[in-house]
Design a protein around this motif. Structure first.
Motif, PDB file in Angstrom:
ATOM      1  N   SER A  18       0.848  -1.189   0.000  1.00 49.70           N
ATOM      2  CA  SER A  18       0.000   0.000   0.000  1.00 49.70           C
ATOM      3  C   SER A  18       0.882   1.237   0.000  1.00 49.70           C
ATOM      4  O   SER A  18       1.892   1.304   0.713  1.00 49.70           O
ATOM      5  CB  SER A  18      -0.923   0.015   1.225  1.00 49.70           C
ATOM      6  OG  SER A  18      -0.175   0.224   2.410  1.00 49.70           O
ATOM      7  N   ILE A  19       0.492   2.216  -0.794  1.00 52.27           N
ATOM      8  CA  ILE A  19       1.183   3.505  -0.843  1.00 52.27           C
ATOM      9  C   ILE A  19       0.132   4.586  -0.600  1.00 52.27           C
ATOM     10  O   ILE A  19      -0.859   4.668  -1.330  1.00 52.27           O
ATOM     11  CB  ILE A  19       1.872   3.736  -2.208  1.00 52.27           C
ATOM     12  CG1 ILE A  19       2.902   2.638  -2.485  1.00 52.27           C
ATOM     13  CG2 ILE A  19       2.532   5.108  -2.239  1.00 52.27           C
ATOM     14  CD1 ILE A  19       4.058   2.586  -1.517  1.00 52.27           C
ATOM     15  N   GLU A  30       4.468  -4.181   5.428  1.00 45.42           N
ATOM     16  CA  GLU A  30       4.713  -3.024   6.285  1.00 45.42           C
ATOM     17  C   GLU A  30       6.061  -3.116   6.994  1.00 45.42           C
ATOM     18  O   GLU A  30       6.771  -2.111   7.139  1.00 45.42           O
ATOM     19  CB  GLU A  30       3.582  -2.872   7.306  1.00 45.42           C
ATOM     20  CG  GLU A  30       2.263  -2.417   6.702  1.00 45.42           C
ATOM     21  CD  GLU A  30       2.373  -1.086   5.979  1.00 45.42           C
ATOM     22  OE1 GLU A  30       2.918  -0.123   6.563  1.00 45.42           O
ATOM     23  OE2 GLU A  30       1.926  -1.019   4.816  1.00 45.42           O
ATOM     24  N   GLU A  31       6.446  -4.293   7.459  1.00 52.14           N
ATOM     25  CA  GLU A  31       7.737  -4.440   8.141  1.00 52.14           C
ATOM     26  C   GLU A  31       8.890  -4.135   7.189  1.00 52.14           C
ATOM     27  O   GLU A  31       9.872  -3.478   7.568  1.00 52.14           O
ATOM     28  CB  GLU A  31       7.881  -5.853   8.699  1.00 52.14           C
ATOM     29  CG  GLU A  31       9.229  -6.079   9.398  1.00 52.14           C
ATOM     30  CD  GLU A  31       9.388  -7.485   9.932  1.00 52.14           C
ATOM     31  OE1 GLU A  31      10.524  -7.863  10.275  1.00 52.14           O
ATOM     32  OE2 GLU A  31       8.369  -8.210  10.018  1.00 52.14           O
ATOM     33  N   HIS A  32       8.776  -4.573   5.944  1.00 50.90           N
ATOM     34  CA  HIS A  32       9.843  -4.339   4.975  1.00 50.90           C
ATOM     35  C   HIS A  32       9.904  -2.867   4.575  1.00 50.90           C
ATOM     36  O   HIS A  32      10.999  -2.343   4.313  1.00 50.90           O
ATOM     37  CB  HIS A  32       9.636  -5.227   3.759  1.00 50.90           C
ATOM     38  CG  HIS A  32       9.575  -6.686   4.099  1.00 50.90           C
ATOM     39  ND1 HIS A  32      10.643  -7.380   4.600  1.00 50.90           N
ATOM     40  CD2 HIS A  32       8.546  -7.572   4.054  1.00 50.90           C
ATOM     41  CE1 HIS A  32      10.294  -8.633   4.839  1.00 50.90           C
ATOM     42  NE2 HIS A  32       9.027  -8.774   4.514  1.00 50.90           N
ATOM     43  N   LYS A  33       8.771  -2.194   4.570  1.00 45.71           N
ATOM     44  CA  LYS A  33       8.781  -0.755   4.310  1.00 45.71           C
ATOM     45  C   LYS A  33       9.527  -0.017   5.425  1.00 45.71           C
ATOM     46  O   LYS A  33      10.268   0.934   5.174  1.00 45.71           O
ATOM     47  CB  LYS A  33       7.333  -0.241   4.197  1.00 45.71           C
ATOM     48  CG  LYS A  33       6.642  -0.651   2.901  1.00 45.71           C
ATOM     49  CD  LYS A  33       5.142  -0.503   2.976  1.00 45.71           C
ATOM     50  CE  LYS A  33       4.687   0.897   3.152  1.00 45.71           C
ATOM     51  NZ  LYS A  33       3.207   1.016   3.111  1.00 45.71           N
ATOM     52  N   LYS A  34       9.363  -0.480   6.641  1.00 49.88           N
ATOM     53  CA  LYS A  34      10.059   0.152   7.773  1.00 49.88           C
ATOM     54  C   LYS A  34      11.557  -0.141   7.731  1.00 49.88           C
ATOM     55  O   LYS A  34      12.372   0.683   8.174  1.00 49.88           O
ATOM     56  CB  LYS A  34       9.441  -0.312   9.085  1.00 49.88           C
ATOM     57  CG  LYS A  34       8.035   0.231   9.290  1.00 49.88           C
ATOM     58  CD  LYS A  34       7.342  -0.384  10.486  1.00 49.88           C
ATOM     59  CE  LYS A  34       5.894   0.118  10.581  1.00 49.88           C
ATOM     60  NZ  LYS A  34       5.142  -0.547  11.668  1.00 49.88           N
ATOM     61  N   VAL A  37      17.046   2.337   6.659  1.00 50.34           N
ATOM     62  CA  VAL A  37      18.194   2.566   5.777  1.00 50.34           C
ATOM     63  C   VAL A  37      18.150   3.980   5.200  1.00 50.34           C
ATOM     64  O   VAL A  37      19.185   4.651   5.074  1.00 50.34           O
ATOM     65  CB  VAL A  37      18.214   1.516   4.645  1.00 50.34           C
ATOM     66  CG1 VAL A  37      19.330   1.815   3.649  1.00 50.34           C
ATOM     67  CG2 VAL A  37      18.381   0.122   5.221  1.00 50.34           C
ATOM     68  N   PHE A  38      16.952   4.430   4.850  1.00 51.00           N
ATOM     69  CA  PHE A  38      16.783   5.768   4.266  1.00 51.00           C
ATOM     70  C   PHE A  38      17.263   6.849   5.239  1.00 51.00           C
ATOM     71  O   PHE A  38      17.946   7.804   4.841  1.00 51.00           O
ATOM     72  CB  PHE A  38      15.314   5.983   3.913  1.00 51.00           C
ATOM     73  CG  PHE A  38      15.000   7.310   3.316  1.00 51.00           C
ATOM     74  CD1 PHE A  38      15.282   7.585   1.988  1.00 51.00           C
ATOM     75  CD2 PHE A  38      14.411   8.312   4.082  1.00 51.00           C
ATOM     76  CE1 PHE A  38      14.984   8.823   1.430  1.00 51.00           C
ATOM     77  CE2 PHE A  38      14.113   9.541   3.537  1.00 51.00           C
ATOM     78  CZ  PHE A  38      14.401   9.798   2.208  1.00 51.00           C
ATOM     79  N   VAL A  60       6.901   7.553   1.787  1.00 55.11           N
ATOM     80  CA  VAL A  60       7.825   8.387   1.016  1.00 55.11           C
ATOM     81  C   VAL A  60       9.218   7.770   1.038  1.00 55.11           C
ATOM     82  O   VAL A  60       9.888   7.652   0.001  1.00 55.11           O
ATOM     83  CB  VAL A  60       7.869   9.821   1.577  1.00 55.11           C
ATOM     84  CG1 VAL A  60       9.080  10.583   1.027  1.00 55.11           C
ATOM     85  CG2 VAL A  60       6.599  10.578   1.226  1.00 55.11           C
ATOM     86  N   ALA A  61       9.673   7.370   2.236  1.00 53.66           N
ATOM     87  CA  ALA A  61      10.994   6.749   2.345  1.00 53.66           C
ATOM     88  C   ALA A  61      11.058   5.458   1.526  1.00 53.66           C
ATOM     89  O   ALA A  61      12.058   5.185   0.840  1.00 53.66           O
ATOM     90  CB  ALA A  61      11.309   6.459   3.811  1.00 53.66           C
ATOM     91  N   PHE A  62       9.999   4.670   1.567  1.00 52.22           N
ATOM     92  CA  PHE A  62       9.984   3.414   0.818  1.00 52.22           C
ATOM     93  C   PHE A  62      10.083   3.662  -0.682  1.00 52.22           C
ATOM     94  O   PHE A  62      10.885   3.017  -1.382  1.00 52.22           O
ATOM     95  CB  PHE A  62       8.715   2.621   1.126  1.00 52.22           C
ATOM     96  CG  PHE A  62       8.531   1.428   0.238  1.00 52.22           C
ATOM     97  CD1 PHE A  62       9.257   0.268   0.453  1.00 52.22           C
ATOM     98  CD2 PHE A  62       7.645   1.465  -0.834  1.00 52.22           C
ATOM     99  CE1 PHE A  62       9.108  -0.843  -0.375  1.00 52.22           C
ATOM    100  CE2 PHE A  62       7.489   0.370  -1.663  1.00 52.22           C
ATOM    101  CZ  PHE A  62       8.222  -0.791  -1.448  1.00 52.22           C
ATOM    102  N   VAL A  63       9.277   4.589  -1.201  1.00 49.86           N
ATOM    103  CA  VAL A  63       9.256   4.833  -2.646  1.00 49.86           C
ATOM    104  C   VAL A  63      10.604   5.368  -3.126  1.00 49.86           C
ATOM    105  O   VAL A  63      11.156   4.899  -4.137  1.00 49.86           O
ATOM    106  CB  VAL A  63       8.126   5.822  -3.015  1.00 49.86           C
ATOM    107  CG1 VAL A  63       8.266   6.270  -4.462  1.00 49.86           C
ATOM    108  CG2 VAL A  63       6.764   5.181  -2.795  1.00 49.86           C
ATOM    109  N   ILE A  64      11.172   6.341  -2.412  1.00 48.96           N
ATOM    110  CA  ILE A  64      12.457   6.906  -2.833  1.00 48.96           C
ATOM    111  C   ILE A  64      13.551   5.846  -2.761  1.00 48.96           C
ATOM    112  O   ILE A  64      14.353   5.694  -3.701  1.00 48.96           O
ATOM    113  CB  ILE A  64      12.824   8.124  -1.968  1.00 48.96           C
ATOM    114  CG1 ILE A  64      11.842   9.278  -2.225  1.00 48.96           C
ATOM    115  CG2 ILE A  64      14.253   8.579  -2.264  1.00 48.96           C
ATOM    116  CD1 ILE A  64      12.088  10.505  -1.370  1.00 48.96           C
TER     117      ILE A  64
END
Length: 305
Positions: free
Chosen positions: A64-65, A79-83, A88-89, A134-138
């Motif tokens: 989900s975005i 969700e955990e992988h997005k975090k 890292v971001f 935002v951090a995930f997409v970039i």
């Protein structure tokens, strides 16, 4: 019950009691409190008439975005992988968590205005959703752009090619978008020119451009970069890249209501794919067919898209 007679008429038998303490009607209060529609609206729900055809085609299946699909059960695994990407971001940019929160908080009003419907999440939760996404997409686009950014051994997506194929279509869904401005603004702020990185628009084009089979897409992309044309979100970027580089000149034809494809086929129009062109707007009409069917008339043209 107390009954009074006024002007020869009996009042009070069927009359509803008046609210003396709150004389304003609740509906009137709702009308007074209606918020104005934002001119920034660009992210919408897909109409149900389209969803009925294929629900999954308009619903994210892996990630989900943005707020519209956040929290759905089948998307929680990501969700955990997005975090992890967020962690890292933050290290990569050197920005503190609290400063990052504040950057997005300052844009909250504009962000909410980009969605066509009110967002149900409160301020803190909404900001956290945008922060993670935002951090995930970039981070995702950077890793896709160059393997130099794939130094995370726990990369759940790029270490499994099939996951990349699953995430890719979710980023092209209208309901699964963040406004482009927040991605671009934070990218510029957190990755200044000294980093010698391409622009956010360039890494976005690198990701989506490979899937766009449109004549002149490179020239169209250069036009976007040079003119500063505003991109609203990823779906809008794809739409712009499919537009013709130079609009066809008008020939003074009167506008008419064109039937849809189904109606044209039922009327006897034949559609043929033109292999020599990949431009969706390059449509030509060929010779008139001299035949008819029970539902068509003689002289039906063939359309070659």
């Amino acid at each position: 019950m107390q009954i009074t007679i006024s002007g020869g008429k009996m009042e009070g038998v069927h009359a509803a009691p008046h609210d003396i303490e709150n004389p304003k009607d609740p509906l009137q209060e709702e009308l007074d409190n209606l918020s104005p529609l934002s001119p920034l609206r660009c992210i919408y729900r897909v109409p149900k008439r389209l969803r009925w055809v294929n629900e999954e085609a308009y619903t994210p299946q892996v990630v989900s975005i943005g707020p519209l699909h956040h929290g759905k059960e089948h998307l929680k695994a990501m969700e955990e992988h997005k975090k992890r990407y967020l962690r890292v971001f933050l290290r990569r940019t050197g920005v503190s968590f609290s400063d990052y929160i504040q950057m997005i908080k300052e844009k909250e009003g504009r962000l909410r205005g980009c969605y066509a419907e009110p967002i149900e999440f409160g301020s803190d939760e909404f900001v956290r959703i945008v922060l993670v996404d935002v951090a995930f997409v970039i981070e995702f686009l950077l890793r896709n752009y160059s393997s130099d950014y794939r130094q995370d051994e726990d990369d759940y997506i790029f270490n499994k090619p099939q996951m990349l194929c699953d995430v890719r279509p979710d980023l092209r869904l209208l309901e699964n978008q963040l406004p482009f401005f927040i991605l671009q603004d934070l990218f510029k702020k957190l990755f200044p020119s000294s980093h010698q990185l391409p622009s956010f628009l360039e890494i976005s084009y690198y990701f989506f451009g490979s899937e766009i089979n449109s004549k002149g897409k490179e020239k169209k992309f250069k036009q976007i970069c040079s003119s500063g044309e505003e991109v609203q979100h990823f779906v809008d970027l794809i739409r712009i890249l499919y537009l013709p580089v130079e609009p066809k000149p008008e020939e003074g034809l009167n506008s008419i209501a064109v039937p849809n494809v189904t109606e044209l086929v039922q009327a006897g129009v034949q559609f043929r794919v033109r292999t020599e062109s990949s431009d969706l707007f390059d449509i030509k009409f060929s010779d008139v067919l001299m035949w008819c069917s029970p539902i068509s008339n003689p002289g039906i043209p063939t359309i070659e898209p």
